[in-house]
Design an enzyme around this catalytic site. Structure first.
Site, mmCIF file in Angstrom:
data_model
loop_
_atom_site.group_PDB
_atom_site.id
_atom_site.type_symbol
_atom_site.label_atom_id
_atom_site.label_comp_id
_atom_site.label_asym_id
_atom_site.label_seq_id
_atom_site.Cartn_x
_atom_site.Cartn_y
_atom_site.Cartn_z
ATOM 1 N N THR A 180 -9.026 -1.352 3.726
ATOM 2 C CA THR A 180 -8.980 -1.719 2.313
ATOM 3 C C THR A 180 -9.479 -3.153 2.156
ATOM 4 O O THR A 180 -9.945 -3.761 3.120
ATOM 5 C CB THR A 180 -7.550 -1.499 1.744
ATOM 6 N N GLY A 222 -16.927 -4.389 -8.757
ATOM 7 C CA GLY A 222 -16.412 -4.691 -7.420
ATOM 8 C C GLY A 222 -16.444 -3.474 -6.518
ATOM 9 O O GLY A 222 -17.202 -2.516 -6.757
ATOM 10 N N GLY A 223 -15.600 -3.489 -5.483
ATOM 11 C CA GLY A 223 -15.592 -2.432 -4.477
ATOM 12 C C GLY A 223 -15.376 -1.037 -5.052
ATOM 13 O O GLY A 223 -16.100 -0.092 -4.700
ATOM 14 N N ALA A 224 -14.403 -0.894 -5.928
ATOM 15 C CA ALA A 224 -14.107 0.435 -6.473
ATOM 16 C C ALA A 224 -15.248 0.899 -7.380
ATOM 17 O O ALA A 224 -15.631 2.083 -7.370
ATOM 18 C CB ALA A 224 -12.803 0.393 -7.258
ATOM 19 N N GLY A 234 -16.413 -3.312 -14.694
ATOM 20 C CA GLY A 234 -16.249 -3.933 -13.379
ATOM 21 C C GLY A 234 -17.389 -3.577 -12.450
ATOM 22 O O GLY A 234 -18.093 -2.570 -12.655
ATOM 23 N N ASN A 248 -14.246 3.006 4.176
ATOM 24 C CA ASN A 248 -12.789 2.969 3.971
ATOM 25 C C ASN A 248 -12.037 3.810 4.999
ATOM 26 O O ASN A 248 -10.809 3.792 5.020
ATOM 27 C CB ASN A 248 -12.409 3.397 2.554
ATOM 28 N N ASP A 268 -13.817 7.187 -0.644
ATOM 29 C CA ASP A 268 -13.519 6.793 -2.038
ATOM 30 C C ASP A 268 -14.421 7.544 -3.016
ATOM 31 O O ASP A 268 -14.001 7.892 -4.123
ATOM 32 C CB ASP A 268 -13.748 5.286 -2.235
ATOM 33 N N LYS A 304 -13.852 -3.806 3.716
ATOM 34 C CA LYS A 304 -14.623 -2.551 3.719
ATOM 35 C C LYS A 304 -16.063 -2.758 4.192
ATOM 36 O O LYS A 304 -16.685 -1.843 4.720
ATOM 37 C CB LYS A 304 -14.608 -1.908 2.318
ATOM 38 N N SER A 312 0.821 -1.217 0.000
ATOM 39 C CA SER A 312 0.000 0.000 0.000
ATOM 40 C C SER A 312 0.859 1.274 0.000
ATOM 41 O O SER A 312 1.920 1.332 0.629
ATOM 42 C CB SER A 312 -0.881 0.001 1.250
HETATM 43 P P1 NAP Z 1 -12.631 -5.943 -6.494
HETATM 44 O O1 NAP Z 1 -13.601 -5.536 -5.452
HETATM 45 O O2 NAP Z 1 -11.918 -7.237 -6.382
HETATM 46 O O3 NAP Z 1 -13.407 -5.886 -7.926
HETATM 47 C C1 NAP Z 1 -12.734 -6.193 -9.115
HETATM 48 C C2 NAP Z 1 -13.719 -6.129 -10.274
HETATM 49 O O4 NAP Z 1 -12.980 -6.406 -11.467
HETATM 50 C C3 NAP Z 1 -14.824 -7.180 -10.224
HETATM 51 O O5 NAP Z 1 -15.921 -6.708 -10.942
HETATM 52 C C4 NAP Z 1 -14.164 -8.353 -10.940
HETATM 53 O O6 NAP Z 1 -15.088 -9.236 -11.510
HETATM 54 C C5 NAP Z 1 -13.463 -7.621 -12.059
HETATM 55 N N1 NAP Z 1 -12.331 -8.384 -12.604
HETATM 56 C C6 NAP Z 1 -11.298 -8.912 -11.927
HETATM 57 N N2 NAP Z 1 -10.445 -9.516 -12.795
HETATM 58 C C7 NAP Z 1 -10.975 -9.368 -14.023
HETATM 59 C C8 NAP Z 1 -10.598 -9.799 -15.326
HETATM 60 N N3 NAP Z 1 -9.458 -10.468 -15.529
HETATM 61 N N4 NAP Z 1 -11.379 -9.490 -16.370
HETATM 62 C C9 NAP Z 1 -12.528 -8.796 -16.186
HETATM 63 N N5 NAP Z 1 -12.967 -8.358 -14.977
HETATM 64 C C10 NAP Z 1 -12.196 -8.646 -13.909
HETATM 65 O O7 NAP Z 1 -11.467 -4.859 -6.632
HETATM 66 P P2 NAP Z 1 -11.610 -3.278 -6.403
HETATM 67 O O8 NAP Z 1 -11.259 -2.979 -4.995
HETATM 68 O O9 NAP Z 1 -12.888 -2.835 -6.970
HETATM 69 O O10 NAP Z 1 -10.386 -2.746 -7.294
HETATM 70 C C11 NAP Z 1 -10.456 -2.740 -8.707
HETATM 71 C C12 NAP Z 1 -9.299 -1.918 -9.269
HETATM 72 O O11 NAP Z 1 -9.421 -0.558 -8.872
HETATM 73 C C13 NAP Z 1 -7.927 -2.378 -8.761
HETATM 74 O O12 NAP Z 1 -7.031 -2.304 -9.823
HETATM 75 C C14 NAP Z 1 -7.565 -1.365 -7.710
HETATM 76 O O13 NAP Z 1 -6.170 -1.168 -7.612
HETATM 77 C C15 NAP Z 1 -8.229 -0.110 -8.263
HETATM 78 N N6 NAP Z 1 -8.588 0.838 -7.195
HETATM 79 C C16 NAP Z 1 -8.083 2.090 -7.260
HETATM 80 C C17 NAP Z 1 -8.418 3.015 -6.297
HETATM 81 C C18 NAP Z 1 -7.841 4.401 -6.367
HETATM 82 O O14 NAP Z 1 -7.900 5.111 -5.366
HETATM 83 N N7 NAP Z 1 -7.346 4.822 -7.510
HETATM 84 C C19 NAP Z 1 -9.293 2.670 -5.254
HETATM 85 C C20 NAP Z 1 -9.803 1.366 -5.216
HETATM 86 C C21 NAP Z 1 -9.432 0.455 -6.194
HETATM 87 P P3 NAP Z 1 -15.545 -10.609 -10.763
HETATM 88 O O15 NAP Z 1 -16.522 -10.188 -9.704
HETATM 89 O O16 NAP Z 1 -16.143 -11.386 -11.846
HETATM 90 O O17 NAP Z 1 -14.295 -11.198 -10.191
#
Ligand code: NAP
Length: 289
Positions: free
Chosen positions: A66, A134-136, A132, A91, A107, A70, A19
């Site tokens: 994180t 997921g969480g973000a 996507g 968060n 966030d 969350k 992190s």
């Molecule tokens: P998460 O909760 O694990 O969600 C990931 C999402 O991406 C889910 O919809 C997942 O689908 C999908 N996914 C994963 N692998 C994939 C693939 N190979 N092909 C297609 N879809 C895929 O993760 P998150 O916390 O939302 O984070 C997602 C991204 O955002 C990460 O890269 C993270 O570093 C970034 N992020 C950035 C910030 C920032 O402040 N800039 C904040 C939070 C997150 P399934 O449900 O089908 O697995």
């Protein structure tokens, strides 16, 4: 001479060792000569209940949360702000004067600021495609709904999860936005690219530094003028960002979202305006090291 008391804050998650939050917050505390210390609070999933109880009975002033906790943290908190209640995701936690633990979600604010700072987004113009669910993506959706975006297309592998997610928003607030959920397949991506103007990647696709990971197949033609934000900030420029730029579009990474969610947490804890540039420099130093 008596020693100055140090205020402790930290990051709960698993894993957390990569992190950037400790570097960002510590640089900010140091630059403002605040006796605060930011530490990692790694807790393995099998120990999470004990871990959370230990954290809440410690002398911490607050902490960030994180993945994957969350949502897990919520039942342990005294109160939530409106947005974290809607999202079911916290968060940032702050210990109140009376010892209560209050949960926030910064966030959403972080993403809104990042989007505003592109200077290329106004709520009346774009139709947004979100990759996507997921969480973000949840935080992005909340921000886009607050901004009254006209139309959002959510493309994700698990459509059922998108449907459940959208139901949660519909139940909790009046939505003026038209939202559609589709599967993340090439045809749908291609259609979005031709019709939509602003694309947001909220999947981890592109985080692999060595591979050219992309959701934009090489035979898809990316329209000129496409605007694309990748929430990933490490690598600094993902392969999808490269593809968009090569096709004549504009792309932003996720650094500003990261910095502004951190700044909002910092301000909640300290009550002092966050030094944004110091935080940004600290993150960039770590990313480009
Ligand atoms: P998460 O909760 O694990 O969600 C990931 C999402 O991406 C889910 O919809 C997942 O689908 C999908 N996914 C994963 N692998 C994939 C693939 N190979 N092909 C297609 N879809 C895929 O993760 P998150 O916390 O939302 O984070 C997602 C991204 O955002 C990460 O890269 C993270 O570093 C970034 N992020 C950035 C910030 C920032 O402040 N800039 C904040 C939070 C997150 P399934 O449900 O089908 O697995």
């Amino acid at each position: 001479m008596h020693e100055q008391h140090t205020n402790r804050v930290g990051l709960l998650g698993w894993p957390v060792e990569h992190s950037l939050s400790p570097a960002i917050h510590q640089a900010a505390f140091n630059s403002q000569h605040l006796p605060w210390h930011y530490e990692l609070l790694p807790v393995q999933p099998e120990n999470i209940e004990k871990g959370i109880r230990a954290i809440l009975s410690s002398d911490l002033k607050g902490f960030n949360i994180t993945a994957p906790y969350k949502g897990t943290i919520i039942p342990y908190l005294s109160r939530l702000d409106d947005i974290s209640r809607t999202l079911g995701a916290v968060n940032t936690v702050k210990r109140e004067e009376n010892g209560d633990w209050m949960g926030y979600n910064t966030d959403v604010y972080g993403f809104k600021k990042a989007l505003e700072m592109t200077g290329a987004f106004s709520s009346d113009a774009p139709i947004v495609t979100l990759l996507g669910n997921g969480g973000a993506a949840v935080a992005v959706l909340a921000a886009l709904l607050e901004m009254n975006v006209k139309r959002i297309v959510v493309l994700a592998r698990n459509e059922e999860k998108s449907i459940q997610l959208l139901k949660r928003f519909e139940a909790d607030r009046k939505i003026n936005t038209d939202i559609i959920s589709l599967s993340l397949e090439k045809k749908n991506i291609e259609n979005s690219l031709s019709k939509n103007h602003f694309i947001i990647n909220a999947t981890p696709v592109g985080m692999q530094h060595v591979q050219q990971e992309t959701l934009f197949a090489e035979d898809i033609s990316l329209p000129e003028g496409l605007r694309f934000m990748d929430l990933i900030y490490h690598p600094w420029q993902t392969y999808m960002m490269e593809q968009v730029i090569r096709a004549g579009g504009t792309a932003w990474n996720g650094l500003n979202m990261l910095i502004y969610q951190a700044a909002a947490a910092y301000e909640l804890w300290t009550g002092i305006k966050a030094p944004i540039e110091v935080m940004k420099d600290a993150a960039i130093r770590r990313i480009t090291k």
